[in-house]
Each structure stands twice: as C-alpha cells, then as structure tokens.
Design a protein around this motif. Structure first.
Motif, short mmCIF file in Angstrom:
data_model
loop_
_atom_site.label_atom_id
_atom_site.label_comp_id
_atom_site.label_asym_id
_atom_site.label_seq_id
_atom_site.Cartn_x
_atom_site.Cartn_y
_atom_site.Cartn_z
N SER A 148 0.75 -1.28 0.04
CA SER A 148 -0.08 0.03 0.15
C SER A 148 0.86 1.16 -0.03
CB SER A 148 -0.92 0.06 1.13
OG SER A 148 -0.15 -0.08 2.13
N ASP A 149 2.16 1.34 0.61
CA ASP A 149 3.04 2.36 0.64
C ASP A 149 4.55 1.98 0.45
OD1 ASP A 149 4.17 4.73 1.37
OD2 ASP A 149 3.37 4.94 3.56
N ALA A 150 4.71 2.08 -0.85
CA ALA A 150 6.25 1.74 -1.12
C ALA A 150 7.28 2.60 -0.29
CB ALA A 150 6.57 1.92 -2.46
N ASP A 151 6.78 3.89 -0.07
CA ASP A 151 7.95 4.88 0.49
C ASP A 151 7.92 4.56 1.90
OD1 ASP A 151 8.61 6.89 -1.19
OD2 ASP A 151 6.67 7.25 -1.79
N GLY A 152 6.86 4.22 2.56
CA GLY A 152 6.66 3.91 4.02
C GLY A 152 7.41 2.54 4.45
N LEU A 153 7.18 1.49 3.37
CA LEU A 153 8.19 0.51 3.54
C LEU A 153 9.60 0.50 3.29
CD1 LEU A 153 7.65 -2.43 4.31
CD2 LEU A 153 7.54 -3.49 1.81
N HIS A 154 9.85 1.33 2.38
CA HIS A 154 11.29 1.76 2.18
C HIS A 154 11.97 2.33 3.41
CE1 HIS A 154 14.87 4.24 0.84
NE2 HIS A 154 14.68 3.32 -0.12
N ALA A 155 11.45 3.24 3.99
CA ALA A 155 11.81 3.78 5.28
C ALA A 155 12.09 2.74 6.38
CB ALA A 155 10.89 4.84 5.84
N GLU A 156 11.17 1.82 6.37
CA GLU A 156 11.01 0.49 7.57
C GLU A 156 12.57 -0.33 7.11
OE1 GLU A 156 8.03 -2.90 8.11
OE2 GLU A 156 7.16 -0.96 8.14
N TRP A 157 12.49 -0.75 5.69
CA TRP A 157 13.47 -1.46 5.41
C TRP A 157 14.86 -0.82 5.64
CZ3 TRP A 157 11.64 -5.49 0.93
CH2 TRP A 157 10.70 -6.29 1.70
N THR A 158 14.96 0.37 5.10
CA THR A 158 16.26 1.15 5.27
C THR A 158 16.67 1.10 6.78
OG1 THR A 158 15.78 2.58 3.52
CG2 THR A 158 17.44 3.35 4.95
N GLU A 159 15.79 1.03 7.75
CA GLU A 159 16.13 1.16 8.87
C GLU A 159 16.70 -0.28 9.42
OE1 GLU A 159 14.09 1.89 13.42
OE2 GLU A 159 13.69 3.43 11.82
N ALA A 160 15.85 -1.44 8.91
CA ALA A 160 16.17 -2.90 9.15
C ALA A 160 17.40 -3.32 8.55
CB ALA A 160 14.99 -3.59 8.94
N VAL A 161 17.68 -2.78 7.31
CA VAL A 161 18.92 -3.53 6.58
C VAL A 161 19.93 -2.44 6.03
CG1 VAL A 161 17.47 -5.26 5.97
CG2 VAL A 161 17.83 -3.51 4.51
N GLY A 162 19.78 -1.02 6.30
CA GLY A 162 20.71 -0.17 5.76
C GLY A 162 20.03 0.55 4.53
N PRO A 163 21.07 1.31 3.91
CA PRO A 163 20.62 2.29 2.78
C PRO A 163 20.27 1.20 1.59
CG PRO A 163 22.73 2.75 3.68
CD PRO A 163 22.42 1.87 4.53
N LEU A 164 19.02 1.71 1.09
CA LEU A 164 18.48 1.37 -0.19
C LEU A 164 18.42 2.24 -1.25
CD1 LEU A 164 15.57 -0.81 1.15
CD2 LEU A 164 17.85 -1.85 0.61
N ASP A 165 18.48 2.08 -2.43
CA ASP A 165 18.10 3.34 -3.51
C ASP A 165 16.61 3.60 -3.38
OD1 ASP A 165 20.79 2.89 -4.60
OD2 ASP A 165 20.09 1.55 -6.34
N PRO A 166 16.41 5.11 -3.60
CA PRO A 166 15.23 5.56 -3.13
C PRO A 166 14.08 4.97 -4.08
CG PRO A 166 16.61 7.01 -4.11
CD PRO A 166 17.50 6.09 -4.05
N PRO A 167 12.73 4.99 -3.70
CA PRO A 167 11.75 4.68 -4.57
C PRO A 167 11.62 5.60 -5.72
CG PRO A 167 11.05 4.73 -2.15
CD PRO A 167 12.39 5.31 -2.31
N ARG A 168 11.25 5.24 -6.77
CA ARG A 168 11.03 6.02 -8.02
C ARG A 168 9.46 5.79 -8.56
NH1 ARG A 168 11.60 3.24 -12.71
NH2 ARG A 168 12.57 1.21 -12.61
N ASP A 169 9.20 6.74 -9.23
CA ASP A 169 7.83 6.66 -10.00
C ASP A 169 8.20 5.97 -11.51
OD1 ASP A 169 6.65 7.97 -8.12
OD2 ASP A 169 6.56 9.95 -9.20
N THR A 170 7.51 4.99 -11.82
CA THR A 170 7.65 4.24 -13.11
C THR A 170 6.50 4.67 -14.21
OG1 THR A 170 5.99 2.64 -12.47
CG2 THR A 170 8.40 2.20 -11.61
N PRO A 171 6.73 4.58 -15.28
CA PRO A 171 5.98 4.60 -16.31
C PRO A 171 4.68 3.80 -16.38
CG PRO A 171 7.98 4.37 -17.38
CD PRO A 171 8.22 4.10 -15.92
N TRP A 172 4.69 2.65 -15.64
CA TRP A 172 3.82 1.82 -15.58
C TRP A 172 2.64 2.08 -14.28
CZ3 TRP A 172 8.57 0.30 -16.40
CH2 TRP A 172 9.36 -0.08 -15.16
N GLY A 173 2.94 3.31 -13.90
CA GLY A 173 2.05 3.75 -12.91
C GLY A 173 2.24 3.18 -11.33
#
Length: 121
Positions: free
Chosen positions: A74-99
C-alpha cells in the motif's frame, strides 16, 4: 469440463544458504518467520496476505540460482523507510511509467525483492 478450476494463491519458494539467518532477516523486515519442524531445513515467512517459503540449499549460489519476487504494497515509501532502518541504505523509490512507485532490495542470498505501490493521483 463442467467446473472451472480456481487458483487460490501462489507462494514462491526462495533458496537460502543459511535458514536461521534468513528467518532473522525477514523478521527484521517485519515478517513473522518460523522454521518447519521437520527433517528438511525449510521455513515460512508471512506479512499480511504475502507468504514466502524458504529452503536451505547447500548448492545455492546467488550468482546462478537467485530468485526474485514482486511485492505489491500500500505504501512503497513507508516500507522503504522501514526496510532502510532494518537493513541499511537502499536506493530510493521512484515513479515508473507503468503507474507504480517502486524500489528494490537484494538480500545477502541474492534474492531481488521488487516492491511497488500504485502512484497517487
């Protein structure tokens, strides 16, 4: 054929080198995780409606036998923040042409976890 066969769900089986380490990693990512109480080294991880199975495989080589899964959330940005805290830096989320808003996480076993949520209108 009179009755149509209905598919209920699919559960990917992901190879890992060390089941205990993989179960601990998925717990850090917010999944419930447990080992199967049987002779094979096998585990189950669940979060919401998503289930993954893990199989410890001595011949697993992330360069040759890695897996990939796509997780709709439901929320890629929220999960990205959660997983970054858990495993370290991840590439940031991005918008895709497929929505979708997407990011990716490759775990130490070489499994690619692509994560996406619908773009907000």
């Amino acid at each position: 054929m009179s009755d149509e066969i209905t598919f209920k769900r699919a559960v990917p089986i992901i190879p890992v080198r060390d089941l205990d380490a993989a179960l601990a990693r998925y717990r850090r990512l917010g999944f419930t995780a447990e080992a199967w109480d049987g002779p094979q080294r096998y585990g189950f991880v669940d979060r919401g409606d998503v289930s993954l199975h893990l199989t410890e495989w001595d011949e697993h080589d992330p360069a040759r036998t890695a897996a990939s899964v796509y997780l709709y959330v439901s929320d890629a940005d929220g999960l990205h923040a959660e997983w970054t805290e858990a495993v370290g830096p991840l590439d940031p989320p991005r918008d895709t042409p497929w929505g979708l808003r997407e990011f990716a996480y490759v775990d130490p076993d070489g499994t690619l976890h692509r994560v996406g949520s619908p773009l907000k209108s």
